[in-house]
Design an enzyme around this catalytic site. Structure first.
Site, PDB file in Angstrom:
ATOM      1  N   ASP A 118       0.855  -1.188   0.000  1.00  0.00           N
ATOM      2  CA  ASP A 118       0.000   0.000   0.000  1.00  0.00           C
ATOM      3  C   ASP A 118       0.891   1.238   0.000  1.00  0.00           C
ATOM      4  O   ASP A 118       1.667   1.454   0.939  1.00  0.00           O
ATOM      5  CB  ASP A 118      -0.899  -0.026   1.238  1.00  0.00           C
ATOM      6  CG  ASP A 118      -2.024   0.993   1.170  1.00  0.00           C
ATOM      7  OD1 ASP A 118      -2.159   1.650   0.124  1.00  0.00           O
ATOM      8  OD2 ASP A 118      -2.761   1.130   2.162  1.00  0.00           O
ATOM      9  N   ASP A 148      -2.767   2.588  -6.136  1.00  0.00           N
ATOM     10  CA  ASP A 148      -1.785   2.665  -5.053  1.00  0.00           C
ATOM     11  C   ASP A 148      -1.700   1.432  -4.160  1.00  0.00           C
ATOM     12  O   ASP A 148      -1.014   1.471  -3.134  1.00  0.00           O
ATOM     13  CB  ASP A 148      -2.055   3.901  -4.193  1.00  0.00           C
ATOM     14  CG  ASP A 148      -3.421   3.858  -3.536  1.00  0.00           C
ATOM     15  OD1 ASP A 148      -4.277   3.081  -3.985  1.00  0.00           O
ATOM     16  OD2 ASP A 148      -3.628   4.612  -2.565  1.00  0.00           O
ATOM     17  N   GLU A 149      -2.366   0.343  -4.512  1.00  0.00           N
ATOM     18  CA  GLU A 149      -2.244  -0.857  -3.689  1.00  0.00           C
ATOM     19  C   GLU A 149      -2.473  -2.121  -4.501  1.00  0.00           C
ATOM     20  O   GLU A 149      -3.174  -2.104  -5.517  1.00  0.00           O
ATOM     21  CB  GLU A 149      -3.195  -0.812  -2.492  1.00  0.00           C
ATOM     22  CG  GLU A 149      -4.658  -0.748  -2.848  1.00  0.00           C
ATOM     23  CD  GLU A 149      -5.555  -0.786  -1.616  1.00  0.00           C
ATOM     24  OE1 GLU A 149      -5.261  -1.563  -0.684  1.00  0.00           O
ATOM     25  OE2 GLU A 149      -6.557  -0.048  -1.603  1.00  0.00           O
TER      26      GLU A 149
END
Length: 381
Positions: free
Chosen positions: A31, A125-126
Protein backbone atom coordinates in the site's frame (compact mmCIF):
# COMPACT_ATOMS: atom_id res chain seq x y z
CA UNK A 1 -24.83 -44.05 12.17
CA UNK A 2 -22.26 -44.93 9.55
CA UNK A 3 -23.51 -42.11 7.27
CA UNK A 4 -23.35 -39.59 10.13
CA UNK A 5 -19.75 -40.57 10.89
CA UNK A 6 -18.86 -40.14 7.22
CA UNK A 7 -20.42 -36.68 7.16
CA UNK A 8 -18.42 -35.70 10.25
CA UNK A 9 -15.21 -37.04 8.68
CA UNK A 10 -15.88 -35.07 5.50
CA UNK A 11 -16.47 -31.84 7.47
CA UNK A 12 -13.23 -32.35 9.40
CA UNK A 13 -11.39 -33.10 6.14
CA UNK A 14 -12.59 -29.97 4.38
CA UNK A 15 -11.99 -27.80 7.46
CA UNK A 16 -8.40 -29.05 7.66
CA UNK A 17 -7.96 -28.67 3.92
CA UNK A 18 -9.17 -25.05 4.01
CA UNK A 19 -6.78 -24.14 6.82
CA UNK A 20 -3.88 -26.01 5.20
CA UNK A 21 -4.38 -24.08 1.96
CA UNK A 22 -4.45 -20.78 3.87
CA UNK A 23 -1.40 -21.39 6.05
CA UNK A 24 0.71 -22.54 3.10
CA UNK A 25 0.26 -19.30 1.19
CA UNK A 26 2.51 -16.26 1.41
CA UNK A 27 0.60 -13.10 0.55
CA UNK A 28 1.90 -9.52 0.52
CA UNK A 29 -0.32 -6.45 0.45
CA UNK A 30 1.62 -3.38 -0.70
CA UNK A 31 0.00 0.00 0.00
CA UNK A 32 1.61 3.23 -1.13
CA UNK A 33 1.79 5.95 1.54
CA UNK A 34 -0.55 8.91 0.78
CA UNK A 35 0.03 8.14 -2.89
CA UNK A 36 -1.49 11.11 -4.75
CA UNK A 37 -0.17 13.64 -2.25
CA UNK A 38 3.25 11.97 -2.19
CA UNK A 39 3.48 12.16 -5.99
CA UNK A 40 2.72 15.88 -5.84
CA UNK A 41 5.45 16.35 -3.23
CA UNK A 42 7.83 14.24 -5.30
CA UNK A 43 7.33 16.40 -8.39
CA UNK A 44 7.31 19.70 -6.52
CA UNK A 45 10.02 19.92 -3.83
CA UNK A 46 8.43 23.11 -2.46
CA UNK A 47 5.49 21.01 -1.24
CA UNK A 48 7.58 18.54 0.75
CA UNK A 49 6.95 18.57 4.47
CA UNK A 50 3.84 20.70 4.03
CA UNK A 51 0.14 19.82 4.48
CA UNK A 52 -1.20 18.92 1.03
CA UNK A 53 -4.71 18.08 -0.16
CA UNK A 54 -5.16 16.69 -3.66
CA UNK A 55 -8.46 17.65 -5.24
CA UNK A 56 -11.05 20.11 -4.01
CA UNK A 57 -10.34 23.67 -2.95
CA UNK A 58 -10.92 25.94 0.02
CA UNK A 59 -14.18 27.03 -1.61
CA UNK A 60 -15.43 23.88 -3.28
CA UNK A 61 -14.95 20.20 -4.06
CA UNK A 62 -13.90 17.14 -2.16
CA UNK A 63 -10.43 16.06 -1.03
CA UNK A 64 -9.18 13.00 -2.96
CA UNK A 65 -6.09 12.46 -0.82
CA UNK A 66 -4.19 14.14 2.01
CA UNK A 67 -0.53 14.12 2.93
CA UNK A 68 0.47 12.88 6.36
CA UNK A 69 1.28 16.46 7.33
CA UNK A 70 -2.38 17.32 6.61
CA UNK A 71 -3.74 14.22 8.35
CA UNK A 72 -2.29 15.44 11.63
CA UNK A 73 -4.96 18.16 11.52
CA UNK A 74 -7.72 15.67 10.76
CA UNK A 75 -7.85 16.21 6.99
CA UNK A 76 -9.01 13.05 5.23
CA UNK A 77 -10.05 11.88 1.77
CA UNK A 78 -13.74 12.40 0.88
CA UNK A 79 -13.83 15.47 3.12
CA UNK A 80 -15.09 18.77 1.71
CA UNK A 81 -12.39 21.27 0.83
CA UNK A 82 -14.12 23.88 2.98
CA UNK A 83 -13.92 21.72 6.11
CA UNK A 84 -10.37 20.65 5.32
CA UNK A 85 -9.28 24.31 5.16
CA UNK A 86 -10.98 25.04 8.48
CA UNK A 87 -9.13 22.18 10.14
CA UNK A 88 -5.83 23.18 8.58
CA UNK A 89 -5.59 26.89 7.65
CA UNK A 90 -2.18 26.36 6.00
CA UNK A 91 -3.47 23.54 3.78
CA UNK A 92 -2.23 23.65 0.18
CA UNK A 93 -4.57 22.33 -2.51
CA UNK A 94 -3.13 20.56 -5.57
CA UNK A 95 -5.08 19.59 -8.68
CA UNK A 96 -5.43 15.89 -9.42
CA UNK A 97 -3.21 14.56 -12.22
CA UNK A 98 -4.42 11.06 -12.91
CA UNK A 99 -2.20 10.56 -15.95
CA UNK A 100 0.83 11.15 -13.75
CA UNK A 101 -0.48 8.85 -11.00
CA UNK A 102 -1.10 6.10 -13.58
CA UNK A 103 2.41 6.54 -14.94
CA UNK A 104 3.96 6.15 -11.48
CA UNK A 105 1.64 3.25 -10.66
CA UNK A 106 2.76 1.41 -13.82
CA UNK A 107 6.42 1.76 -12.79
CA UNK A 108 5.66 0.38 -9.35
CA UNK A 109 3.65 -2.50 -10.81
CA UNK A 110 6.54 -3.43 -13.09
CA UNK A 111 8.63 -3.98 -9.97
CA UNK A 112 5.97 -6.31 -8.57
CA UNK A 113 6.05 -8.45 -11.72
CA UNK A 114 9.77 -9.04 -11.30
CA UNK A 115 8.89 -11.12 -8.24
CA UNK A 116 5.63 -12.83 -9.23
CA UNK A 117 3.02 -12.94 -11.98
CA UNK A 118 0.32 -13.28 -9.32
CA UNK A 119 -0.32 -9.56 -8.83
CA UNK A 120 -3.84 -8.27 -8.12
CA UNK A 121 -4.08 -4.46 -8.26
CA UNK A 122 -6.85 -3.01 -6.09
CA UNK A 123 -6.27 0.56 -7.25
CA UNK A 124 -3.41 2.71 -8.48
CA UNK A 125 -1.78 2.66 -5.05
CA UNK A 126 -2.24 -0.86 -3.69
CA UNK A 127 -1.99 -4.48 -4.76
CA UNK A 128 -1.84 -8.06 -3.51
CA UNK A 129 1.11 -10.29 -4.42
CA UNK A 130 1.19 -14.07 -4.00
CA UNK A 131 4.87 -14.92 -3.47
CA UNK A 132 4.35 -18.50 -2.29
CA UNK A 133 6.36 -19.48 -5.36
CA UNK A 134 8.25 -16.45 -6.63
CA UNK A 135 10.67 -15.63 -9.44
CA UNK A 136 13.51 -14.86 -7.03
CA UNK A 137 13.33 -18.23 -5.28
CA UNK A 138 13.26 -16.41 -1.96
CA UNK A 139 11.42 -18.41 0.73
CA UNK A 140 10.90 -15.33 2.93
CA UNK A 141 7.87 -13.21 2.04
CA UNK A 142 8.99 -10.65 4.63
CA UNK A 143 12.36 -10.17 2.92
CA UNK A 144 10.66 -9.92 -0.47
CA UNK A 145 8.33 -7.21 0.86
CA UNK A 146 11.28 -5.32 2.34
CA UNK A 147 13.19 -5.56 -0.93
CA UNK A 148 10.18 -4.37 -2.98
CA UNK A 149 9.63 -1.39 -0.69
CA UNK A 150 13.31 -0.44 -0.93
CA UNK A 151 13.24 -0.69 -4.71
CA UNK A 152 10.14 1.51 -4.93
CA UNK A 153 11.94 4.12 -2.84
CA UNK A 154 15.21 3.89 -4.80
CA UNK A 155 13.68 3.75 -8.28
CA UNK A 156 10.54 5.85 -7.91
CA UNK A 157 11.23 8.03 -4.86
CA UNK A 158 8.12 7.09 -2.86
CA UNK A 159 7.57 5.09 0.31
CA UNK A 160 5.26 2.11 0.67
CA UNK A 161 3.96 0.00 3.53
CA UNK A 162 3.31 -3.74 3.42
CA UNK A 163 1.47 -6.47 5.25
CA UNK A 164 2.55 -10.10 5.00
CA UNK A 165 0.55 -13.13 6.04
CA UNK A 166 -1.27 -16.31 5.01
CA UNK A 167 -4.19 -14.68 3.20
CA UNK A 168 -5.34 -11.44 1.60
CA UNK A 169 -7.49 -10.32 4.53
CA UNK A 170 -4.79 -10.56 7.21
CA UNK A 171 -2.17 -9.09 4.85
CA UNK A 172 -4.34 -6.05 4.14
CA UNK A 173 -5.07 -5.43 7.81
CA UNK A 174 -1.37 -5.83 8.61
CA UNK A 175 -0.26 -3.33 5.94
CA UNK A 176 -1.98 -0.55 7.88
CA UNK A 177 -0.28 -1.55 11.13
CA UNK A 178 3.06 0.26 10.77
CA UNK A 179 2.20 3.03 8.32
CA UNK A 180 3.83 5.02 6.90
CA UNK A 181 6.95 3.38 5.43
CA UNK A 182 6.77 0.20 7.48
CA UNK A 183 5.68 -3.41 7.31
CA UNK A 184 4.08 -6.02 9.51
CA UNK A 185 4.38 -9.80 9.22
CA UNK A 186 1.76 -12.02 10.83
CA UNK A 187 3.13 -15.56 10.88
CA UNK A 188 0.70 -18.52 10.59
CA UNK A 189 0.92 -19.39 14.29
CA UNK A 190 0.23 -15.76 15.27
CA UNK A 191 -2.78 -15.10 13.03
CA UNK A 192 -5.50 -15.98 15.56
CA UNK A 193 -3.85 -14.00 18.35
CA UNK A 194 -3.38 -11.02 16.02
CA UNK A 195 -7.04 -11.04 14.97
CA UNK A 196 -8.38 -11.56 18.48
CA UNK A 197 -6.57 -8.49 19.78
CA UNK A 198 -7.75 -6.20 16.98
CA UNK A 199 -10.54 -3.67 17.38
CA UNK A 200 -13.27 -4.73 14.93
CA UNK A 201 -13.09 -1.29 13.27
CA UNK A 202 -9.67 -2.39 11.97
CA UNK A 203 -11.21 -5.34 10.14
CA UNK A 204 -11.27 -4.77 6.39
CA UNK A 205 -14.93 -4.72 5.38
CA UNK A 206 -16.21 -3.28 8.66
CA UNK A 207 -17.30 0.30 7.98
CA UNK A 208 -18.69 2.96 10.31
CA UNK A 209 -22.24 1.61 10.27
CA UNK A 210 -21.21 -2.00 10.87
CA UNK A 211 -18.74 -0.94 13.56
CA UNK A 212 -21.48 0.93 15.42
CA UNK A 213 -23.79 -2.09 15.15
CA UNK A 214 -21.10 -4.43 16.44
CA UNK A 215 -20.31 -2.11 19.33
CA UNK A 216 -24.02 -2.04 20.13
CA UNK A 217 -23.98 -5.85 20.33
CA UNK A 218 -20.98 -5.82 22.67
CA UNK A 219 -18.53 -6.82 19.93
CA UNK A 220 -15.48 -4.61 20.30
CA UNK A 221 -12.56 -6.89 19.44
CA UNK A 222 -11.84 -9.91 17.31
CA UNK A 223 -12.03 -11.99 20.48
CA UNK A 224 -15.57 -10.72 21.12
CA UNK A 225 -16.50 -11.46 17.52
CA UNK A 226 -15.15 -14.99 17.80
CA UNK A 227 -17.54 -15.80 20.66
CA UNK A 228 -20.55 -15.34 18.36
CA UNK A 229 -21.92 -18.27 16.39
CA UNK A 230 -22.21 -18.15 12.62
CA UNK A 231 -26.01 -18.24 12.90
CA UNK A 232 -25.94 -15.27 15.28
CA UNK A 233 -23.76 -13.21 12.94
CA UNK A 234 -25.86 -14.05 9.89
CA UNK A 235 -28.98 -13.13 11.84
CA UNK A 236 -27.58 -9.67 12.61
CA UNK A 237 -25.43 -8.98 9.53
CA UNK A 238 -26.96 -11.07 6.75
CA UNK A 239 -24.59 -12.79 4.32
CA UNK A 240 -21.69 -10.75 5.69
CA UNK A 241 -22.12 -12.63 8.96
CA UNK A 242 -20.58 -15.75 7.43
CA UNK A 243 -17.66 -13.64 6.19
CA UNK A 244 -17.05 -12.20 9.67
CA UNK A 245 -17.31 -15.66 11.22
CA UNK A 246 -14.55 -16.97 8.95
CA UNK A 247 -12.11 -14.06 8.86
CA UNK A 248 -11.81 -13.82 12.64
CA UNK A 249 -10.69 -17.47 12.50
CA UNK A 250 -8.09 -16.66 9.85
CA UNK A 251 -10.10 -18.34 7.10
CA UNK A 252 -10.07 -16.36 3.85
CA UNK A 253 -9.19 -18.43 0.80
CA UNK A 254 -9.78 -15.87 -1.94
CA UNK A 255 -6.89 -16.28 -4.40
CA UNK A 256 -4.78 -13.44 -5.73
CA UNK A 257 -6.41 -12.73 -9.09
CA UNK A 258 -4.03 -11.24 -11.68
CA UNK A 259 -6.87 -10.39 -14.07
CA UNK A 260 -9.55 -8.72 -12.01
CA UNK A 261 -12.67 -8.08 -14.04
CA UNK A 262 -13.82 -4.49 -13.89
CA UNK A 263 -17.36 -4.35 -12.50
CA UNK A 264 -18.29 -0.79 -13.45
CA UNK A 265 -17.14 2.43 -15.07
CA UNK A 266 -18.23 5.91 -14.09
CA UNK A 267 -17.81 9.62 -14.70
CA UNK A 268 -18.91 12.41 -12.39
CA UNK A 269 -18.57 16.16 -11.87
CA UNK A 270 -18.56 18.35 -8.77
CA UNK A 271 -19.89 21.81 -9.63
CA UNK A 272 -18.34 25.13 -8.64
CA UNK A 273 -21.80 26.23 -7.48
CA UNK A 274 -24.82 24.23 -6.39
CA UNK A 275 -27.38 23.66 -9.16
CA UNK A 276 -31.12 23.85 -8.54
CA UNK A 277 -32.37 23.94 -12.13
CA UNK A 278 -32.96 20.61 -13.87
CA UNK A 279 -32.19 22.29 -17.20
CA UNK A 280 -28.65 23.04 -16.03
CA UNK A 281 -28.37 19.51 -14.68
CA UNK A 282 -29.22 18.10 -18.11
CA UNK A 283 -26.46 20.20 -19.69
CA UNK A 284 -23.95 18.80 -17.20
CA UNK A 285 -25.20 15.24 -17.71
CA UNK A 286 -24.53 15.52 -21.44
CA UNK A 287 -20.82 16.18 -20.92
CA UNK A 288 -20.66 13.47 -18.22
CA UNK A 289 -22.23 10.93 -20.60
CA UNK A 290 -19.69 11.83 -23.30
CA UNK A 291 -16.82 11.40 -20.83
CA UNK A 292 -18.17 8.01 -19.75
CA UNK A 293 -18.46 6.92 -23.39
CA UNK A 294 -14.77 7.74 -23.90
CA UNK A 295 -13.81 5.63 -20.89
CA UNK A 296 -15.99 2.73 -22.04
CA UNK A 297 -14.47 2.75 -25.53
CA UNK A 298 -10.97 2.92 -24.10
CA UNK A 299 -11.74 -0.11 -21.90
CA UNK A 300 -13.59 -1.84 -24.75
CA UNK A 301 -16.54 -2.33 -22.46
CA UNK A 302 -20.31 -2.03 -22.53
CA UNK A 303 -22.95 -2.61 -19.89
CA UNK A 304 -26.62 -2.93 -19.08
CA UNK A 305 -27.18 -1.13 -15.76
CA UNK A 306 -27.07 2.67 -15.80
CA UNK A 307 -26.94 4.49 -12.46
CA UNK A 308 -27.41 8.18 -11.82
CA UNK A 309 -25.59 9.51 -8.76
CA UNK A 310 -26.80 12.71 -7.11
CA UNK A 311 -24.97 14.43 -4.28
CA UNK A 312 -26.99 17.22 -2.72
CA UNK A 313 -25.79 20.45 -1.12
CA UNK A 314 -26.15 18.84 2.31
CA UNK A 315 -23.72 16.09 1.14
CA UNK A 316 -26.39 13.38 1.20
CA UNK A 317 -26.11 10.98 -1.75
CA UNK A 318 -28.87 9.35 -3.77
CA UNK A 319 -28.59 6.80 -6.59
CA UNK A 320 -31.20 5.77 -9.16
CA UNK A 321 -30.66 2.83 -11.52
CA UNK A 322 -32.18 1.19 -14.56
CA UNK A 323 -31.14 -2.07 -16.24
CA UNK A 324 -31.59 -2.32 -20.00
CA UNK A 325 -32.15 -5.61 -21.89
CA UNK A 326 -29.05 -5.03 -24.04
CA UNK A 327 -25.45 -3.82 -23.71
CA UNK A 328 -24.75 -0.14 -24.36
CA UNK A 329 -21.81 2.24 -24.38
CA UNK A 330 -23.18 5.06 -26.51
CA UNK A 331 -23.38 8.53 -24.94
CA UNK A 332 -26.84 9.23 -26.35
CA UNK A 333 -28.36 6.16 -24.68
CA UNK A 334 -26.52 6.87 -21.44
CA UNK A 335 -27.84 10.43 -21.49
CA UNK A 336 -31.46 9.50 -22.30
CA UNK A 337 -31.53 6.96 -19.47
CA UNK A 338 -29.91 9.43 -17.07
CA UNK A 339 -32.59 11.99 -17.99
CA UNK A 340 -35.30 9.44 -17.27
CA UNK A 341 -33.74 8.71 -13.88
CA UNK A 342 -33.36 12.43 -13.14
CA UNK A 343 -37.09 13.00 -13.65
CA UNK A 344 -38.00 9.85 -11.73
CA UNK A 345 -38.66 11.87 -8.58
CA UNK A 346 -38.44 15.45 -7.43
CA UNK A 347 -35.14 16.83 -6.21
CA UNK A 348 -35.06 17.32 -2.46
CA UNK A 349 -32.37 20.00 -2.52
CA UNK A 350 -29.88 21.80 -4.76
CA UNK A 351 -27.18 19.57 -6.27
CA UNK A 352 -23.40 19.77 -5.93
CA UNK A 353 -22.42 16.64 -7.88
CA UNK A 354 -23.83 14.48 -10.66
CA UNK A 355 -22.45 11.21 -11.95
CA UNK A 356 -23.32 8.40 -14.35
CA UNK A 357 -22.01 4.88 -13.97
CA UNK A 358 -22.44 1.75 -16.07
CA UNK A 359 -22.31 -1.70 -14.46
CA UNK A 360 -23.32 -5.25 -15.32
CA UNK A 361 -20.47 -5.07 -17.85
CA UNK A 362 -19.75 -7.66 -20.51
CA UNK A 363 -16.05 -7.94 -19.78
CA UNK A 364 -15.97 -11.42 -18.27
CA UNK A 365 -15.60 -13.93 -21.09
CA UNK A 366 -14.33 -14.19 -24.64
CA UNK A 367 -17.89 -14.52 -25.88
CA UNK A 368 -18.86 -11.33 -24.09
CA UNK A 369 -15.89 -9.46 -25.56
CA UNK A 370 -17.07 -10.45 -29.02
CA UNK A 371 -20.45 -8.92 -28.17
CA UNK A 372 -18.70 -5.63 -27.37
CA UNK A 373 -17.12 -5.51 -30.81
CA UNK A 374 -20.50 -6.11 -32.47
CA UNK A 375 -22.12 -3.34 -30.42
CA UNK A 376 -19.30 -0.93 -31.21
CA UNK A 377 -19.67 -1.58 -34.96
CA UNK A 378 -23.39 -0.94 -34.74
CA UNK A 379 -22.97 2.31 -32.85
CA UNK A 380 -20.09 3.56 -35.03
CA UNK A 381 -21.98 2.87 -38.29
Amino acid sequence: MYQIENVIRLKIYYFCKVNTISSNRKIIHVDMDAFYASVEQLDNPDLRGKPIAVGGSEKRGVVSAASYEARVFGVRSAMSGVLAKKLCPDLIFAKTRFDRYKEISARIRSIFFEYTDLVEPLSLDEAYLDVTENKKGNPSASLIAQEIRQRIYDEVGLTASAGISINKFVAKVASDYNKPNGQKTVNPEKVIEFLENLDVKKFYGVGKVTKAKMYGLGIYTGKDLKTKSEDYLIQHFGKSGGYYYNIVRGIHNSPVKPNRVRKSLAAERTFSENIASEIYMLERLESIAEELQKRLKKSKAAGKTITLKIKYSDFSVQTRSKTLPYYVHDASILLETAKELLYQEKMKNSVRLLGISLSNLNTGTKKEKEVIEIIQLRFDF
